[in-house]
Each structure stands twice: as structure tokens, then as C-alpha cells.
Write an enzyme that holds these catalytic residues in place. Structure first.
Site, mmCIF file in Angstrom:
data_model
loop_
_atom_site.group_PDB
_atom_site.id
_atom_site.type_symbol
_atom_site.label_atom_id
_atom_site.label_comp_id
_atom_site.label_asym_id
_atom_site.label_seq_id
_atom_site.Cartn_x
_atom_site.Cartn_y
_atom_site.Cartn_z
ATOM 1 N N CYS A 90 0.854 -1.179 0.000
ATOM 2 C CA CYS A 90 0.000 0.000 0.000
ATOM 3 C C CYS A 90 0.898 1.240 0.000
ATOM 4 O O CYS A 90 2.036 1.194 0.437
ATOM 5 C CB CYS A 90 -0.868 -0.010 1.242
ATOM 6 S SG CYS A 90 -1.824 -1.527 1.401
ATOM 7 N N ARG A 116 2.107 2.155 -7.664
ATOM 8 C CA ARG A 116 2.126 0.872 -6.984
ATOM 9 C C ARG A 116 0.839 0.084 -7.184
ATOM 10 O O ARG A 116 0.801 -1.107 -6.923
ATOM 11 C CB ARG A 116 2.271 1.102 -5.481
ATOM 12 C CG ARG A 116 3.603 1.629 -5.098
ATOM 13 C CD ARG A 116 3.537 2.246 -3.732
ATOM 14 N NE ARG A 116 4.857 2.585 -3.267
ATOM 15 C CZ ARG A 116 5.636 1.760 -2.599
ATOM 16 N NH1 ARG A 116 5.219 0.558 -2.297
ATOM 17 N NH2 ARG A 116 6.821 2.128 -2.228
ATOM 18 N N TRP A 136 -4.414 -1.682 -1.136
ATOM 19 C CA TRP A 136 -4.748 -2.852 -1.950
ATOM 20 C C TRP A 136 -5.424 -3.826 -1.015
ATOM 21 O O TRP A 136 -4.852 -4.196 0.001
ATOM 22 C CB TRP A 136 -3.488 -3.495 -2.529
ATOM 23 C CG TRP A 136 -3.248 -3.148 -3.943
ATOM 24 C CD1 TRP A 136 -2.382 -2.212 -4.393
ATOM 25 C CD2 TRP A 136 -3.864 -3.728 -5.092
ATOM 26 N NE1 TRP A 136 -2.429 -2.170 -5.758
ATOM 27 C CE2 TRP A 136 -3.320 -3.079 -6.213
ATOM 28 C CE3 TRP A 136 -4.831 -4.721 -5.281
ATOM 29 C CZ2 TRP A 136 -3.700 -3.392 -7.509
ATOM 30 C CZ3 TRP A 136 -5.210 -5.031 -6.571
ATOM 31 C CH2 TRP A 136 -4.651 -4.378 -7.670
ATOM 32 N N ASN A 190 0.181 -1.229 6.110
ATOM 33 C CA ASN A 190 0.472 -2.091 4.969
ATOM 34 C C ASN A 190 0.935 -3.418 5.530
ATOM 35 O O ASN A 190 1.658 -3.454 6.522
ATOM 36 C CB ASN A 190 1.583 -1.488 4.111
ATOM 37 C CG ASN A 190 2.061 -2.486 3.067
ATOM 38 O OD1 ASN A 190 1.265 -3.044 2.327
ATOM 39 N ND2 ASN A 190 3.361 -2.734 3.033
ATOM 40 N N GLY A 191 0.523 -4.507 4.897
ATOM 41 C CA GLY A 191 0.966 -5.815 5.358
ATOM 42 C C GLY A 191 -0.210 -6.637 5.837
ATOM 43 O O GLY A 191 -1.358 -6.373 5.472
ATOM 44 N N GLU A 198 10.867 -14.745 -20.579
ATOM 45 C CA GLU A 198 10.621 -13.359 -20.186
ATOM 46 C C GLU A 198 9.734 -12.658 -21.229
ATOM 47 O O GLU A 198 8.850 -11.875 -20.876
ATOM 48 C CB GLU A 198 11.966 -12.633 -19.998
ATOM 49 C CG GLU A 198 11.894 -11.126 -19.775
ATOM 50 C CD GLU A 198 11.163 -10.701 -18.506
ATOM 51 O OE1 GLU A 198 10.751 -11.553 -17.710
ATOM 52 O OE2 GLU A 198 10.978 -9.476 -18.335
ATOM 53 N N LYS A 218 6.151 -10.953 -20.235
ATOM 54 C CA LYS A 218 5.810 -9.543 -20.504
ATOM 55 C C LYS A 218 4.448 -9.447 -21.174
ATOM 56 O O LYS A 218 3.624 -8.598 -20.838
ATOM 57 C CB LYS A 218 6.862 -8.870 -21.409
ATOM 58 C CG LYS A 218 8.173 -8.556 -20.762
ATOM 59 C CD LYS A 218 8.170 -7.301 -19.912
ATOM 60 C CE LYS A 218 7.917 -7.507 -18.465
ATOM 61 N NZ LYS A 218 8.800 -8.218 -17.616
ATOM 62 N N GLU A 247 1.661 -10.293 -18.725
ATOM 63 C CA GLU A 247 1.498 -9.278 -17.684
ATOM 64 C C GLU A 247 0.718 -8.071 -18.158
ATOM 65 O O GLU A 247 -0.162 -7.586 -17.465
ATOM 66 C CB GLU A 247 2.880 -8.770 -17.205
ATOM 67 C CG GLU A 247 3.628 -9.719 -16.322
ATOM 68 C CD GLU A 247 4.989 -9.153 -15.916
ATOM 69 O OE1 GLU A 247 5.323 -9.206 -14.740
ATOM 70 O OE2 GLU A 247 5.725 -8.670 -16.792
ATOM 71 N N HIS A 276 8.567 -32.336 -27.908
ATOM 72 C CA HIS A 276 8.059 -33.181 -26.827
ATOM 73 C C HIS A 276 6.691 -32.723 -26.334
ATOM 74 O O HIS A 276 6.272 -33.105 -25.247
ATOM 75 C CB HIS A 276 9.064 -33.199 -25.671
ATOM 76 C CG HIS A 276 10.391 -33.754 -26.063
ATOM 77 N ND1 HIS A 276 10.554 -35.051 -26.481
ATOM 78 C CD2 HIS A 276 11.615 -33.182 -26.157
ATOM 79 C CE1 HIS A 276 11.837 -35.258 -26.787
ATOM 80 N NE2 HIS A 276 12.494 -34.123 -26.606
ATOM 81 N N LYS A 314 3.818 -3.681 -8.310
ATOM 82 C CA LYS A 314 5.264 -3.618 -8.490
ATOM 83 C C LYS A 314 6.013 -4.458 -7.477
ATOM 84 O O LYS A 314 7.004 -5.090 -7.782
ATOM 85 C CB LYS A 314 5.685 -2.143 -8.363
ATOM 86 C CG LYS A 314 7.116 -1.869 -8.711
ATOM 87 C CD LYS A 314 7.341 -2.033 -10.189
ATOM 88 C CE LYS A 314 8.792 -2.029 -10.561
ATOM 89 N NZ LYS A 314 8.997 -2.785 -11.821
HETATM 90 C C1 G6P Z 1 6.227 -8.648 -8.923
HETATM 91 C C2 G6P Z 1 6.382 -7.729 -10.119
HETATM 92 C C3 G6P Z 1 7.360 -8.327 -11.133
HETATM 93 C C4 G6P Z 1 8.677 -8.639 -10.455
HETATM 94 C C5 G6P Z 1 8.481 -9.560 -9.256
HETATM 95 C C6 G6P Z 1 9.758 -9.706 -8.439
HETATM 96 O O1 G6P Z 1 5.533 -9.790 -9.269
HETATM 97 O O2 G6P Z 1 5.136 -7.514 -10.731
HETATM 98 O O3 G6P Z 1 7.585 -7.404 -12.181
HETATM 99 O O4 G6P Z 1 9.543 -9.236 -11.382
HETATM 100 O O5 G6P Z 1 7.492 -9.010 -8.387
HETATM 101 O O6 G6P Z 1 10.062 -8.468 -7.859
HETATM 102 P P1 G6P Z 1 11.455 -8.052 -7.269
HETATM 103 O O7 G6P Z 1 11.263 -6.651 -6.783
HETATM 104 O O8 G6P Z 1 11.768 -9.010 -6.156
HETATM 105 O O9 G6P Z 1 12.462 -8.146 -8.360
#
Ligand code: G6P
Length: 628
Positions: free
Chosen positions: A15, A40, A88, A114-115, A497, A501, A504, A520, A623
Site C-alpha cells: 500500500c 504501486r 490494496w 500495509n501488510g 521473459e 511480458k 502481464e 516433446h 510492483k
Molecule cells: C512482482 C512484479 C514483477 C517482479 C516480481 C519480483 O511480481 O510484478 O515485475 O519481477 O514481483 O520483484 P522483485 O522486486 O523481487 O524483483
């Protein structure tokens, strides 16, 4: 329908938290801070002010604009002490009622959080038995009532917060104000981010420096298990027992423009464009006068590192894929066996970890709870932990034995881009460092790799300059339902990756495969016109690998796939089988991910925009994920 606790947990994000005390109108400072934390992701917002011996508060589900509408209809009194929160949902749906701040019955205390307070159910029952009526579904509200009770029993505000913290299980950042303390904000943290901004006649607390860098760049770390009290002229830091702790001040070198889009449509585009600089910065000043590589913080001796017999890389999301790339270089350069593990899986499988294991944790934010918990587990088992992190002073680097900071600068878009490139570079530096002290690499070999690495930023810039056809391709494929990505060797994690992307931000079915695995199973997915990206390694030096992947391209094309081939300049062998070719400059194979991933990032970004989605704040994601 009742949403199970487990699901709420997975939905919990960091948050946004801001607290202010000073001379400026607190409401303006707090709202501006919340706006800077908007990236965020959140689903409700609220503020509280201390004015004339009373609390005023307002909250609203939805974006900050909803809260501002409430405030314009019902203005708050002038005040110079206040706090604000973007939430959140964790416990209870995102409604006005569940939004923070939470107040006690008498309206004396306002508290944001937060938490997750894990023992909230027990505490809630205890409060209810004592006659307190709780008005929200949140875990947070119990802390507000407990705090008010401590103050009512005579404790001074910071002491009351310490008493409450000692009773809470779980992870939390708490910030609170009290009606009777017009010039005071108190805050606490355990396993959740909190920093103090140090101003002149004013002070701030926030979950992230972005909230206050418009006012000050001087900051103070709040360590785990600490409580801070700010007034306009003082900052007092203690542990939960009330004992003073050593202060660690630092200067934030990000400026406010770094937290904005610089004219790009999306933060993600801006961050993709910043990659040449991010890589160059991460490489900067890594070699001392004697020609030896150096790390940022090293609390391990060379002897300890020489003793290492296994490396385990632990990370989540994009950082995990950076780890998968790094494995190839680490094993090649150090000859130490290297495993790569998802942080969320690590501690639940009874991993074989000991004193001779080096655990490398990779985290952009430095706050990912899965990664933090894995780190702690590894340390409990006696492992040495080296962190690769983009956030100075975050929990993960603080709890590690050694740190190498990536210097990507603030990354705002939820989908990580520049952090990925710098994480690969940082891992390579670690591998070279190990090679150096263990003698598996000669000095001149290390120097040659460093030269190759420092040649990468202009090559990344070259890739970026040639991205128009990739954007056009994305727009032309906007109605596609599925995209596949293939790679071999270091190209395999790049394929993963690329698929991540697209999932996401473009909400598209996308999968990455090791090209050799195609036969396979996954090849059954290939049908007429399905786009298939293929990351092709250099034909120079690794021709076997190259030949194999050329066959893979032919296999999918023969089944109707539309092939989009990422290949280095001068590789003519792929031309007959490529419907589209994206060229990248020549470089050593181990470094190719730094180039090959760029078109995949651009493709996903353009695809998300073409499909009308919020590129920077994709649905259901945030994030930094600070719960397991
Ligand atoms: C979240 C984000 C990703 C990120 C992952 C790990 O899921 O949406 O973009 O790669 O966390 O985050 P970190 O800050 O540990 O690299």
C-alpha cells in the site's frame, strides 16, 4: 461470495503510505505524496488530519480522484499534521468502509497499515469481548483500537505504538496520529517498507522516497522492528522495546523527474529507453585501481567465497528469469554448480543448503516477501547470502552478507524491464568476481568480458532505434489470441521473459519454451498463423546450437506458424524461414539476452497499448509484492 483468506493474501500489495508533520498544509503534502505512489497500484484511498485537538478523516473506494471528490464536497479543516494511504485489499473487499485510515471508537486515533496482521482474529475476538464494535472487515482496525486503548491507559503515543507492535504477529508498516498530539506522527515497521524524509521544520514518513522527494532528498532508514516518532523538529528512532537505535541517514539521488514519464506515453516505454544508461551505470566504477572487481557491500571474506561449493540463485518473476540467464555464465566462468529456484518454492522443499552454499537473491524492489523469506531460510541453514538489488537500503540487501546494487534507477512500470538487464549484468559481475578470487578466470579474461559488457549500452541503443517495425507488427497482431516464444541456451530464459511480458500487460496467452522441447509437446499448439518468436543464438562460436534452432524454426513454420526471428546482423541462414526478422548487433552469446529481450519488451508494450490496456498498472499486479 466470501473470498478465502488465501486469495486475499495473493491480492495483497504494497500500500502507499505517507505521513507529514511541519508547517505546510498537511492535506496537500499527503495527497501529492499519494499521487507519487500511485504507480504501486491500489483500490481505495484515505487521509486523516489532526486539527484543533480533533481528528478529521475521509476515505473513498477507487482512485484518488474519488477521494478528492469527497473532499471537495466536504472540505477538511486546515492542519499541518496528517497521514494518507492507498490500499490494496487484503482483508475485506475494497470499499469506503474498509479503506484506511481506521479510527477508534472515540475518534482519537487514526491509523494506516500495509501488510498483514496474522493474529488479527484473536485480537479482534479479544476486543469484541471487551465491548468494542469493529466496523470494518480489515485486520488493520484491531491495531487502531489497541493503540487507542494504550493511549487511554496513559501511554504516550510512540510508547503506545511500541506496545501494540509487540502484540502483533505478521508483517506491517503502521503509521498513526492522535487527536491530542497535533505535531506528532508515529510509525513502525516489521517486514514491510518505511522510510523517513528529513526536512527543515518538517518531517515525513512514507513507504517509498518517491512520496517526499519533491520536498527533501535527505532520508533516514527505519530498520525492521523499529518505531519512529516525527515532529516538525525531531525524529526519534527506537526498537519495539523503546531502546534507542543507531540512525542511518542517506541522500536520495533520484530527482522528481525520474519519478515521472519524461514525455513518454508510459513509464514502461521510458524505462525501456533508459536501458543503455541503466546497464552503463551498473557497470560504472566496478574495478579498483589495482584492476580488481569490487562489490558494493561485502561482509564475506575472500576465503569464505573460495570455500563455496554450490550457488543457488533465488528470485521471483522477471528477476527469476535474470537468474536463469545468469546460471549459464556463472557455471561457465566459475565452474561452481549453480541452481536457480523460485523464491516461493525454495523453503518448502527442504533444500540442501549449508555453510558452503552461496545463495544469490535477486530482487528489484528488495522487498519481495517470497524472496525475503527464502533468504532468511537460507541464512538459518548457514548459507552465505549475496543480494542483487535495485533499491538502496531495502530489507533484502540489509539482511544479506554482501550486496551488489543494480543502478537502474527507480522503476515505476509494474512490468520490469531495465531492472532485468541490470540484474543480468550484476550477476555477471558476481560471476567474474568469483572467478577472480577463485582463480578460475585470468585477469585478462575478466578484462575482456568487462570490455564486451561495456560495449553493450550502445548496442542496446542501436536495437532501440530500430524498433518501429516491431511496434507495427504488434499493432497488426493485436487481435491474436496466442503467441509462442522459443529459445535455446541463454535464449531460453529470454523466451520465458518475452512471454511473461505479454501475459502481464497485454493479457494474452503467451508461452516460452526451450526450442528443443518443442517436439516433446508444445509443437501441438502450433497452428495456422500463430505468431512464434524465435531467439536465435549467434552462428559464430556456437554453430551447433544455431543449426539446431534453425531446424526448430523450420519445424514450426512447416506447421503454419508465422515466425518472428530475432537474429544477429549477418546471420543469413535464418532468412528463408523468417516471416519477420528483427536484427540485433553481434555480441558474445552470453551477452545476447541484453539485446534480444529488448524487442520482446517493446512488442509487449505496444501490444498492450494497441489492445487498450493500462500498460504501467496492469490488472491484478503490483510492483512489489510484500506478502507470501
Ligand atoms: C512482482 C512484479 C514483477 C517482479 C516480481 C519480483 O511480481 O510484478 O515485475 O519481477 O514481483 O520483484 P522483485 O522486486 O523481487 O524483483
Amino acid at each position: 461470495m466470501r473470498v478465502g483468506r488465501a486469495l486475499w493474501r495473493t491480492l495483497c500489495r504494497v500500500c502507499g503510505i505517507v505521513g507529514y508533520v511541519g508547517e505546510q498544509p498537511a492535506l496537500d503534502v499527503v495527497l501529492e505524496g499519494l499521487r507519487r505512489l500511485e504507480y504501486r497500484g491500489y483500490d481505495s484511498a484515505g487521509v486523516a488530519l489532526v486539527a484543533d485537538g480533533a481528528l478529521a478523516s475521509a476515505k473513498a473506494a477507487g482512485k484518488l480522484a474519488n477521494l478528492e471528490k469527497v473532499l471537495s464536497g466536504d472540505p477538511m479543516p486546515a492542519a499541518t499534521t496528517g497521514l494518507g494511504h492507498t490500499r490494496w485489499a487484503t482483508h475485506g473487499p475494497p470499499t469506503d468502509r474498509n479503506a484506511h485510515p481506521h479510527l477508534d471508537r472515540a475518534g482519537q486515533v487514526a491509523l494506516i497499515h500495509n501488510g498483514i496482521i496474522e493474529n488479527f482474529a484473536v485480537l479482534r475476538r479479544e476486543l469484541e469481548a471487551a465491548g468494542v464494535t469493529l466496523v470494518s472487515d480489515t485486520d488493520t482496525e484491531v491495531a487502531a483500537h489497541l493503540l487507542a486503548a494504550e493511549v487511554a491507559a496513559g501511554a504516550e503515543l510512540a510508547d503506545a505504538l511500541r506496545r501494540v507492535c509487540r502484540r502483533l504477529d505478521g508483517a506491517f508498516t503502521l503509521v498513526a496520529v492522535h487527536a491530542g498530539s497535533p505535531d506528532r506522527v508515529v510509525a513502525a515497521r516489521r517486514n514491510s517498507p518505511l522510510v523517513v524524509g528529513l526536512g527543515d521544520g518538517e518531517n515525513f514518513v512514507a513507504s517509498d522516497v518517491a512520496a517526499f522527494i519533491a520536498h527533501t532528498r535527505d532520508a533516514l532508514e527505519v530498520g525492521d522492528g523499529q518505531v519512529v516518532e516525527i515532529t516538525p523538529d525531531s525524529v526519534t528512532l527506537t526498537d519495539f522495546e523503546g531502546d534507542p537505535v543507531e540512525e542511518k541517514r542517506y541522500h536520495v539521488d533520484w530527482d522528481i523527474s525520474a519519478a515521472q514519464k519524461d514525455g513518454y506515453d508510459f513509464f514502461m516505454l521510458k524505462e525501456i529507453a533508459e536501458q543503455p544508461k541503466a546497464v552503463a551505470d551498473t557497470l560504472l566504477g566496478r574495478v579498483d585501481e589495482a584492476g580488481n572487481l569490487t562489490l558494493d557491500e561485502m561482509r564475506l571474506s575472500d576465503d569464505e567465497l573460495r570455500d563455496i561449493d554450490k550457488i543457488i540463485i533465488i528470485a521471483a518473476g522477471t528477476s527469476y528469469y535474470a537468474g536463469l540467464v545468469a546460471k549459464y555464465a556463472i557455471e561457465h566462468w566459475t565452474r561452481i554448480p549453480c541452481e536457480v529456484e523460485l523464491a516461493s518454492e525454495f523453503r518448502y522443499r527442504d533444500p540442501i543448503v549449508g555453510r558452503r552454499t552461496l545463495v544469490v537473491v535477486i530482487s528489484q524492489s528488495g522487498e519481495t516477501m517470497d524472496t525475503l523469506m527464502a533468504l532468511r531460510h537460507a541464512r538459518e541453514q548457514g548459507a552465505r547470502v549475496l543480494a542483487i538489488c535495485n533499491t538502496n537500503g531495502a530489507t533484502i540487501p540489509r539482511e544479506s552478507d554482501a550486496v551488489l546494487y543494480t543502478r537502474a534507477g527507480i522503476e515505476v512500470a509494474v512490468a520490469s524491464t531495465k531492472a532485468f538487464l541490470t540484474q543480468i549484468v550484476a550477476c555477471y559481475l558476481v560471476a567474474l568476481y568469483l572467478g577472480q578470487i577463485r582463480g578460475t578466470k585470468w585477469g585478462d579474461e575478466i578484462a575482456a568480458v568487462l570490455r564486451d559488457l561495456s560495449a553493450m549500452p550502445p548496442k542496446i541503443a542501436e536495437v532501440l532505434r530500430a524498433m518501429d517495425p516491431v511496434r507495427e507488427l504488434a499493432r497488426s497482431l493485436a487481435s491474436t489470441t496466442s503467441v509462442l516464444f522459443l529459445g535455446r541456451h541463454v535464449g531460453y530464459p529470454v523466451a520465458l521473459e518475452g512471454a511473461l511480458k505479454l501475459k502481464e500487460i497485454a493479457y494474452m496467452h503467451a508461452e516460452g519454451f526451450a526450442a528443443g522441447e518443442l517436439k516433446h509437446g508444445p509443437i501441438a499448439l502450433v497452428e495456422q498463423d500463430v505468431p512464434v518468436f524465435v531467439v536465435v543464438p549467434s552462428p559464430r562460436g556456437r554453430s551447433v546450437l544455431h543449426d539446431k534452432i534453425v531446424s526448430n524454426i523450420q519445424e514450426v513454420r512447416a506447421r503454419g506458424a508465422r515466425t518472428i526471428v530475432i537474429a544477429e546482423e549477418g546471420d543469413e541462414a535464418v532468412v528463408p524461414y523468417a516471416d519477420h526478422i528483427v536484427r540485433v548487433p553481434q555480441c558474445p552469446t552470453l551477452l545476447q539476452p541484453l539485446l534480444a529481450v529488448v524487442p520482446l519488451q517493446v512488442f509487449a508494450c505496444e501490444m498492450a497499448a494497441a489492445r487498450g490496456f493500462d500498460v504501467d498498472q496492469p490488472r491484478n499486479l503490483a510492483k512489489s509484492v510484500t506478502v507470501e
